[in-house]
Design a protein around this motif. Structure first.
Motif, mmCIF file in Angstrom:
data_model
loop_
_atom_site.group_PDB
_atom_site.id
_atom_site.type_symbol
_atom_site.label_atom_id
_atom_site.label_comp_id
_atom_site.label_asym_id
_atom_site.label_seq_id
_atom_site.Cartn_x
_atom_site.Cartn_y
_atom_site.Cartn_z
ATOM 1 N N THR A 60 0.767 -1.325 -0.063
ATOM 2 C CA THR A 60 0.043 0.022 0.010
ATOM 3 C C THR A 60 0.808 1.202 0.047
ATOM 4 O O THR A 60 0.508 2.230 -0.750
ATOM 5 C CB THR A 60 -0.924 0.088 1.241
ATOM 6 N N ILE A 100 0.706 4.228 -2.832
ATOM 7 C CA ILE A 100 0.350 5.624 -2.365
ATOM 8 C C ILE A 100 1.648 6.646 -2.908
ATOM 9 O O ILE A 100 1.330 7.670 -3.549
ATOM 10 C CB ILE A 100 0.383 5.858 -0.813
ATOM 11 N N VAL A 137 -7.931 6.003 -7.876
ATOM 12 C CA VAL A 137 -7.115 5.039 -6.832
ATOM 13 C C VAL A 137 -6.704 3.838 -7.737
ATOM 14 O O VAL A 137 -5.772 3.252 -7.527
ATOM 15 C CB VAL A 137 -8.201 4.396 -5.600
ATOM 16 N N ILE A 144 -5.712 4.358 0.178
ATOM 17 C CA ILE A 144 -5.268 5.322 -0.555
ATOM 18 C C ILE A 144 -6.349 6.359 -0.926
ATOM 19 O O ILE A 144 -6.185 7.296 -1.000
ATOM 20 C CB ILE A 144 -5.065 4.393 -1.897
#
Length: 419
Positions: free
Chosen positions: A263, A267, A295, A378
């Motif tokens: 993750t 990001i 996203v 996100i």
């Protein structure tokens, strides 16, 4: 364009066996585009890895992931050196190895997956959203505090998802820096900045440090269960029996590492993409209703998990290329996510891209357990940031990590104005 040569194909295929290729996007995508067009199933035989067939087309990756009886995760779930593979096998046989969900096949995979599945279902995500939004706000506030410049990766991106997943596990904040370092060492075995040592034995010590930590946690949670994911894992049962030590400790490791490292890369990759495509940044700021598709595009664009491996259980073929029982294939998610037959103008970053059938979370029975959480994290971060963002630009050269498995940006220097 002319007829492709053997030398061109062999040179392109080297990227799969060269960790530095993932730190050089132009080289990587030039090779992957060439292979998709000319030899989408290519035999790769370069030391220090055992041979494999690299699969570069989206449709073929999906077909292989879909048929989990023909294509097995065991005994080679990801690309490792021959020496590392042999050491991992010996350690597993001795009861000290790693056997996570990505290593397993059904029915054992299905039974083990169920133990943590409820923690990532829609209701659990709705309950967790307040905490995720709170942490997103904390880290945007931190950008304000340390601005007007920062290294977005080391100051923000690696910490925010780490706090989310370790809070879900129920670990104390005092242990978070230790978990971050161990994760970077575990996934960064090919990266000079992260790796602990040069030999498989030295890198294996990282795993032993994880196991020692989580052995103590298991004892604690079995003695005094709490309302967290760590307790669910420690006390999880299959057919009335507690998980084996190997399966229990491996479960913690995969949640604690993959639950935040992937993750954080998405990001950071998403932030870089918005900076380098200011028209899409302004579009998203003007149309926040596009955040959901944005996203997905950030995840496709960064593709933190570069590959998984599968081994044929019987003689078969892929796109006419014969593959014998026992031979392995490398599923190139990066290549699949830029396949021209699936994505219109794949090298265009488009926050409104729809449909977006990326394979960054995998497909089939091994679809990422934490996909919904990653998407929410996100979404929450950029939903908090963009209304407060006046300007943002690069303050230096972005640096990508060398890897053959999980990776992305290791440094992203930025200059910004955030309210």
């Amino acid at each position: 364009m002319g007829t492709p040569t053997i030398d061109q194909t062999l040179e392109a295929a080297k990227v799969f066996a060269d960790p530095t290729a993932y730190a050089d996007e132009q080289r990587l995508h030039r090779a992957l585009s060439y292979l998709r067009a000319n030899q989408p199933v290519v035999y790769v035989d370069y030391e220090p890895y055992r041979p494999f067939y690299a699969i570069t087309k989206h449709a073929d990756v999906m077909d292989i992931e879909r048929d989990n009886e023909l294509w097995l995760s065991e005994p080679r779930p990801l690309l490792g050196t021959a020496e590392a593979d042999d050491l991992a096998k010996a350690q597993l046989e001795a009861g000290m190895g790693l056997r996570t969900l990505i290593h397993m096949d059904d029915p054992h995979h299905r039974d083990v997956r169920k133990i943590g599945a409820d923690w990532f279902r829609p209701k659990a995500m709705r309950d967790l959203k307040v905490r995720v939004d709170e942490l997103a706000r904390r880290y945007v506030d931190k950008m304000v505090e340390i601005g007007p410049q920062c290294d977005f990766v080391t100051d923000i991106a690696v910490h925010y998802p780490l706090y989310v997943i370790l809070s879900l596990l129920g670990l104390p904040e005092s242990d978070f820096p230790r978990m971050l370092k161990l994760t970077q060492e575990l996934f960064g075995g090919d990266e000079e900045e992260y790796k602990r040592g040069t030999t498989p034995e030295e890198q294996l010590q990282v795993l032993m440090d994880f196991f020692n930590y989580f052995t103590e946690l298991t004892i604690s949670r079995r003695k005094n269960p709490t309302e967290d994911l760590a307790s669910a894992i420690a006390n999880g049962r299959i057919n009335g029996e507690l998980l084996s030590d190997t399966d229990c400790l491996s479960y913690y490791v995969i949640v604690a590492t993959a639950g935040h490292d992937t993750t954080s890369h998405a990001i950071a990759g998403g932030m870089r993409a918005l900076i380098e495509h200011q028209d899409q940044l302004e579009r998203l700021k003007a149309h926040p209703e596009l955040m959901g598709t944005a996203v997905e595009e950030m995840i496709r664009w960064s593709t933190p998990v570069k590959e998984f491996m599968r081994t044929a259980a019987a003689d078969t073929e892929v796109r006419g290329v014969p593959i014998k029982a026992g031979e392995s294939v490398y599923l190139s998610y990066v290549s699949a996510n830029f396949d021209e037959e699936v994505f219109d103008d794949p090298f265009r970053f488009d926050v409104g891209r729809d449909p977006n059938k990326h394979l960054a979370f995998g497909y089939g029975v091994h679809f990422c357990l934490g996909a919904a959480l990653a998407r929410m994290e996100i979404n929450s971060f950029f939903t908090e940031l963009l209304p407060r963002l006046d300007s943002i630009e690069l303050a230096g050269t972005p640096e990508l990590a060398s890897t053959v498995f999980v990776g992305g940006l290791k440094h992203l220097p930025i200059r910004y104005s955030v309210r």
